[in-house]
Design a protein around this motif. Sequence first.
Motif, PDB file in Angstrom:
ATOM      1  N   ARG A  47      -1.075 -93.756 -25.392  1.00 25.65           N
ATOM      2  CA  ARG A  47      -1.724 -94.985 -25.828  1.00 25.65           C
ATOM      3  C   ARG A  47      -3.147 -94.767 -26.326  1.00 25.65           C
ATOM      4  NH1 ARG A  47       1.627 -99.042 -24.502  1.00 25.65           N
ATOM      5  NH2 ARG A  47       0.093-100.535 -25.245  1.00 25.65           N
ATOM      6  N   GLY A  48      -3.663 -93.545 -26.248  1.00 18.71           N
ATOM      7  CA  GLY A  48      -5.016 -93.364 -26.740  1.00 18.71           C
ATOM      8  C   GLY A  48      -5.506 -91.946 -26.638  1.00 18.71           C
ATOM      9  N   GLN A  49      -5.745 -91.312 -27.766  1.00 17.49           N
ATOM     10  CA  GLN A  49      -6.242 -89.949 -27.780  1.00 17.49           C
ATOM     11  C   GLN A  49      -7.546 -89.830 -28.564  1.00 17.49           C
ATOM     12  OE1 GLN A  49      -2.775 -87.904 -29.269  1.00 17.49           O
ATOM     13  NE2 GLN A  49      -1.523 -88.730 -27.625  1.00 17.49           N
ATOM     14  N   PRO A  66     -27.473 -97.367  -6.909  1.00 14.96           N
ATOM     15  CA  PRO A  66     -26.616 -97.909  -7.964  1.00 14.96           C
ATOM     16  C   PRO A  66     -25.232 -98.246  -7.437  1.00 14.96           C
ATOM     17  CG  PRO A  66     -26.847 -95.531  -8.195  1.00 14.96           C
ATOM     18  CD  PRO A  66     -27.807 -95.947  -7.122  1.00 14.96           C
ATOM     19  N   ILE A  67     -24.593 -99.191  -8.103  1.00 17.10           N
ATOM     20  CA  ILE A  67     -23.233 -99.583  -7.696  1.00 17.10           C
ATOM     21  C   ILE A  67     -22.193 -99.238  -8.757  1.00 17.10           C
ATOM     22  CG2 ILE A  67     -24.087-101.473  -6.268  1.00 17.10           C
ATOM     23  CD1 ILE A  67     -23.050-103.370  -8.534  1.00 17.10           C
ATOM     24  N   ILE A  68     -22.631 -99.013 -10.010  1.00 17.16           N
ATOM     25  CA  ILE A  68     -21.695 -98.767 -11.111  1.00 17.16           C
ATOM     26  C   ILE A  68     -21.875 -97.340 -11.619  1.00 17.16           C
ATOM     27  CG2 ILE A  68     -20.949 -99.473 -13.412  1.00 17.16           C
ATOM     28  CD1 ILE A  68     -22.061-102.238 -12.846  1.00 17.16           C
ATOM     29  N   PHE A  69     -20.748 -96.650 -11.800  1.00 17.35           N
ATOM     30  CA  PHE A  69     -20.764 -95.293 -12.303  1.00 17.35           C
ATOM     31  C   PHE A  69     -19.709 -95.185 -13.411  1.00 17.35           C
ATOM     32  CE2 PHE A  69     -22.045 -95.463  -7.945  1.00 17.35           C
ATOM     33  CZ  PHE A  69     -23.221 -94.724  -7.925  1.00 17.35           C
ATOM     34  N   ARG A  70     -20.083 -94.521 -14.488  1.00 21.40           N
ATOM     35  CA  ARG A  70     -19.180 -94.468 -15.644  1.00 21.40           C
ATOM     36  C   ARG A  70     -19.134 -93.058 -16.228  1.00 21.40           C
ATOM     37  NH1 ARG A  70     -20.404 -97.813 -21.141  1.00 21.40           N
ATOM     38  NH2 ARG A  70     -22.316 -96.588 -20.920  1.00 21.40           N
ATOM     39  N   ALA A  71     -17.961 -92.652 -16.682  1.00 23.59           N
ATOM     40  CA  ALA A  71     -17.773 -91.382 -17.390  1.00 23.59           C
ATOM     41  C   ALA A  71     -16.931 -91.659 -18.627  1.00 23.59           C
ATOM     42  CB  ALA A  71     -17.081 -90.362 -16.497  1.00 23.59           C
ATOM     43  N   ARG A  72     -17.351 -91.126 -19.772  1.00 23.32           N
ATOM     44  CA  ARG A  72     -16.597 -91.320 -21.014  1.00 23.32           C
ATOM     45  C   ARG A  72     -16.561 -90.011 -21.798  1.00 23.32           C
ATOM     46  NH1 ARG A  72     -19.168 -96.318 -24.118  1.00 23.32           N
ATOM     47  NH2 ARG A  72     -21.073 -95.133 -23.712  1.00 23.32           N
ATOM     48  N   SER A  73     -15.535 -89.869 -22.630  1.00 17.62           N
ATOM     49  CA  SER A  73     -15.421 -88.677 -23.466  1.00 17.62           C
ATOM     50  C   SER A  73     -14.670 -89.012 -24.738  1.00 17.62           C
ATOM     51  CB  SER A  73     -14.683 -87.558 -22.725  1.00 17.62           C
ATOM     52  OG  SER A  73     -14.443 -86.454 -23.587  1.00 17.62           O
ATOM     53  N   ALA A  74     -15.171 -88.473 -25.846  1.00 14.03           N
ATOM     54  CA  ALA A  74     -14.467 -88.558 -27.126  1.00 14.03           C
ATOM     55  C   ALA A  74     -14.163 -87.159 -27.639  1.00 14.03           C
ATOM     56  CB  ALA A  74     -15.302 -89.328 -28.143  1.00 14.03           C
ATOM     57  N   ASP A  75     -14.220 -86.178 -26.741  1.00 13.60           N
ATOM     58  CA  ASP A  75     -13.944 -84.796 -27.103  1.00 13.60           C
ATOM     59  C   ASP A  75     -12.452 -84.507 -27.011  1.00 13.60           C
ATOM     60  OD1 ASP A  75     -16.661 -84.389 -27.425  1.00 13.60           O
ATOM     61  OD2 ASP A  75     -16.946 -83.751 -25.334  1.00 13.60           O
ATOM     62  N   LYS A  76     -12.092 -83.267 -27.231  1.00 17.17           N
ATOM     63  CA  LYS A  76     -10.710 -82.857 -27.075  1.00 17.17           C
ATOM     64  C   LYS A  76     -10.301 -83.007 -25.616  1.00 17.17           C
ATOM     65  CE  LYS A  76      -7.638 -78.962 -28.101  1.00 17.17           C
ATOM     66  NZ  LYS A  76      -7.568 -77.558 -28.583  1.00 17.17           N
TER      67      LYS A  76
END
Length: 631
Positions: A47-49, A66-76
């Motif tokens: 559903r999403g690459q 802090p209460i919110i932690f986020r990780a994101r990636s648009a790499d391979k």
Amino acid sequence: MSDWIGHECGIAAIRLLKPFEYYIEKYGSPYFAINRLYLLMEKQHNRGQDGCGAAVIKTDVEPGRPIIFRARSADKNPIQQVHQHMLGSLAEAFDENPDGINDPAWIKKHAKFAGELLLGHLRYGTRGQGGLNYCHPFLRQSNWLSRNLVLAGNFNLTNNDQLFETLVELGQHPRSEKDTVMVLEKIGHFLDEENDRLFRQFRKEGISRMEITQKIAENLDLLSILKRSVKNFDGGYTMAGMIGNGDMFVMRDACGIRPGFFYRDDEFVVVASERPAIQTAFNVPIDAVEEIKPGHALIIRKTGEVLHEQISEVKTVAPCSFERIYFSRGTDRDIYNERKQLGRQLTERVLKAVDYDLDHTVFSYIPNTADAAFYGLIEGTKTYVAERAQHHILAKRDLSPERIAELVNYQPRMEKIMTKDAKLRTFITADADRTELVSMVYDTTYGIVRPEDTLVALDDSIVRGTTLRESILRILDRLRPRKIVIVSSAPEIRYPDCYGIDMSKLKDFVAFQAAIALVKETGREALLTEIYEKCKASMELPREEVVNEVKVLFKLFKPREVEAKIAEILRPPDLNAEFEVIYQSIEGLHAACPNHKGDWYFTGNYPTPGGNRVANRSFINFMEDNDARAY
């Protein structure tokens, strides 16, 4: 699908209903929740690459942390990248205090992604835009716990302009007109209003400001917030959100266009875009997984209370049929059976196309995702073979045992003719001009097809037909068959999509190209101008009064006429074999997928007013030679 198109997105969410230390003690790992979220996302990687993201909210955190932690990636390999980032943050905490791994309270306090609310997202960029900044989840942060909002979703809205104006009228200054911004700020606005209402209420009661924070967290009317937020959404969506006070929600559009499922017990509430992901990740039976109803929201309060309530008026229920044909993974029991039925219903037309000569017919399929429909086609063919054998046996009572065995044991010829070289495809897509190399993406099984044979190849759907024309048909022709029959398990795609699939330009669809060619061949070019003028006029109408003017175009011709013209368009000039194209009928689609009547890309029957507007805009763009998107 031999033509690649961007589509959909995927969501995964987990709400831990018991104290954080419970899961460490029971499952023996501080990584338990993170690993389950990873598995939910990995099982939906189809559903999403283009990118991936995950966010975690901790509950009952003392001020100053802090209460919110986020990780994101648009790499391979973005799913693995995000997972490793989350695991790495825990490992860093343990490096600082190795003894902390045996202390659940310490882990909860010091490890970044050790929280009770987890939300993951898989992204396909249907607007062709990519990069880290486009990856969900999105944050709207505040020093007030219950004003913090984390949002991710599988959605596309057709009325961003209207939503933008609404936000401006509310006094906001939106930073862009993208639907992700519109949704985040719209929900955020009513979240703020609810916080303000409760603050005023509790101040009147003489409660101190510090106590009010807790009172707001306990009394936040999330159901009312969501009802007000989605009031003028036009589009398809399944959106998931987390509030800083510990509440979580998932809401689905009123037509049920985009899918959403959940599972709950006394330990978890789990949400995903596809049912098998939940079954696999949490080892639960199919009947334990529920579907989020169209126009409803699943709300999980910080207290653990779970609500499944209506938030918008349900007028037309039209779940996306493309989910069943292609987009969702075929490991779902119902989807698998529906795809088989799609193939089975094409049996009679295919048999006619090969003149019932099964001795000289080879059956195969093109993309791997077409396998279930292919099995259905073969089952239908085997039924024909069995009936034929029965007829011969009953008609001729003096048949020898050898002849009876021959009739009973006869099987249609099934072969794996083509396989895709994924590595080569990735290499080629970096350079769109390397047409010759594109023809090498598929490996071919030589020596199976004979010169007197008809080769039947089944595809999920034919959108543009570009890959067929420029690559697949030429490759199949090298096998020297007498005839090639391409079979689509889906009907002709005639209209643009605007609810999350990257199909917005009419000029790209081979069925539309065929209709235009037929119009010109029959001397009806004036009709194109007439449709164009009506489409232009419709842009001035209120959204609710717009009708799909493009439907007139296809009413002129029977489906078989369009089908035949498509075959002419797709036929390469140097093709030696005879060539025919067969499409699924609308009636066949509905019979195979009775609970998923969303068929606007085939019929032009859009479930929301915005769809009609997009179809008309797309035709205007075609007539004006404008390559812009229609929404």
